[in-house]
Design a protein around this motif. Structure first.
Motif, PDB file in Angstrom:
ATOM      1  N   GLY A  24     -23.656   8.640 117.109  1.00 51.06           N
ATOM      2  CA  GLY A  24     -24.721   9.167 117.952  1.00 51.06           C
ATOM      3  C   GLY A  24     -24.562   8.787 119.408  1.00 51.06           C
ATOM      4  N   PRO A  28     -22.753  12.624 120.540  1.00 44.36           N
ATOM      5  CA  PRO A  28     -24.017  13.123 119.985  1.00 44.36           C
ATOM      6  C   PRO A  28     -23.945  14.567 119.492  1.00 44.36           C
ATOM      7  CG  PRO A  28     -24.205  12.713 122.350  1.00 44.36           C
ATOM      8  CD  PRO A  28     -22.858  12.255 121.928  1.00 44.36           C
ATOM      9  N   ASN A  29     -23.033  15.370 120.037  1.00 41.91           N
ATOM     10  CA  ASN A  29     -22.919  16.765 119.581  1.00 41.91           C
ATOM     11  C   ASN A  29     -22.450  16.835 118.134  1.00 41.91           C
ATOM     12  OD1 ASN A  29     -23.725  17.695 122.066  1.00 41.91           O
ATOM     13  ND2 ASN A  29     -21.641  17.857 122.841  1.00 41.91           N
ATOM     14  N   GLY A  31     -22.947  14.503 115.909  1.00 41.55           N
ATOM     15  CA  GLY A  31     -24.088  14.037 115.125  1.00 41.55           C
ATOM     16  C   GLY A  31     -25.099  15.147 114.892  1.00 41.55           C
ATOM     17  N   THR A  32     -25.324  15.962 115.915  1.00 35.42           N
ATOM     18  CA  THR A  32     -26.249  17.089 115.787  1.00 35.42           C
ATOM     19  C   THR A  32     -25.705  18.129 114.814  1.00 35.42           C
ATOM     20  OG1 THR A  32     -26.965  16.740 118.052  1.00 35.42           O
ATOM     21  CG2 THR A  32     -27.519  18.845 117.079  1.00 35.42           C
ATOM     22  N   ASP A  33     -24.392  18.355 114.862  1.00 37.17           N
ATOM     23  CA  ASP A  33     -23.782  19.318 113.943  1.00 37.17           C
ATOM     24  C   ASP A  33     -23.854  18.856 112.489  1.00 37.17           C
ATOM     25  OD1 ASP A  33     -23.173  20.908 116.098  1.00 37.17           O
ATOM     26  OD2 ASP A  33     -21.095  20.206 116.261  1.00 37.17           O
ATOM     27  N   ARG A  35     -26.400  17.419 111.103  1.00 36.14           N
ATOM     28  CA  ARG A  35     -27.791  17.354 110.655  1.00 36.14           C
ATOM     29  C   ARG A  35     -28.033  18.031 109.294  1.00 36.14           C
ATOM     30  NH1 ARG A  35     -33.384  17.653 113.722  1.00 36.14           N
ATOM     31  NH2 ARG A  35     -34.665  17.751 111.856  1.00 36.14           N
ATOM     32  N   ASP A  39     -29.962  16.454 106.074  1.00 36.68           N
ATOM     33  CA  ASP A  39     -31.122  17.095 105.435  1.00 36.68           C
ATOM     34  C   ASP A  39     -30.901  17.271 103.927  1.00 36.68           C
ATOM     35  OD1 ASP A  39     -32.361  17.225 107.889  1.00 36.68           O
ATOM     36  OD2 ASP A  39     -31.843  19.333 108.255  1.00 36.68           O
TER      37      ASP A  39
END
Length: 106
Positions: A24, A28-29, A31-33, A35, A39
């Motif tokens: 992160g 961070p990109n 990490g966002t991908d 997600r 979930d």
């Protein structure tokens, strides 16, 4: 010895948390991908959690021989649930209200 150390679940969890924090901060990109993977993991935990708790409670009750002891354990569990639920609710309200007050100040 190293294999025994890394074979413990809490060590693996700590390594995963540390790797997530580093990812992160560094990228961070990525990490966002990732997600959707997180979930799915949370949904799997929720799916498995209820049957495990149910089986634990049922087996615990089935193994008790004394009904008086069962009543004592039930009362303790109810009190424990009430106290911790109230604490969690108060903590949640405190966090939400402090977040709102910090937003209105800025």
């Amino acid at each position: 010895m190293i294999r025994r150390f890394f074979g413990k679940l809490y060590v693996q969890v700590l390594i995963g948390v540390t790797a997530g924090i580093i990812l992160g901060v560094v990228a961070p990109n990525i990490g966002t991908d990732l997600r959707p993977l997180g979930d799915v993991f949370i949904k799997l935990i929720k799916m498995v959690f209820a049957p495990i708790i149910f089986a634990t409670v049922v087996l615990g009750i089935a193994r008790m021989e004394n009904m008086k002891e069962l009543g004592r354990v039930g009362v303790r569990a109810l009190i424990y649930f009430e106290v911790l639920s109230t604490f969690a609710l108060a903590l949640g309200l405190l966090v939400v209200n402090s977040d709102r007050s910090s937003r209105s100040a800025s």
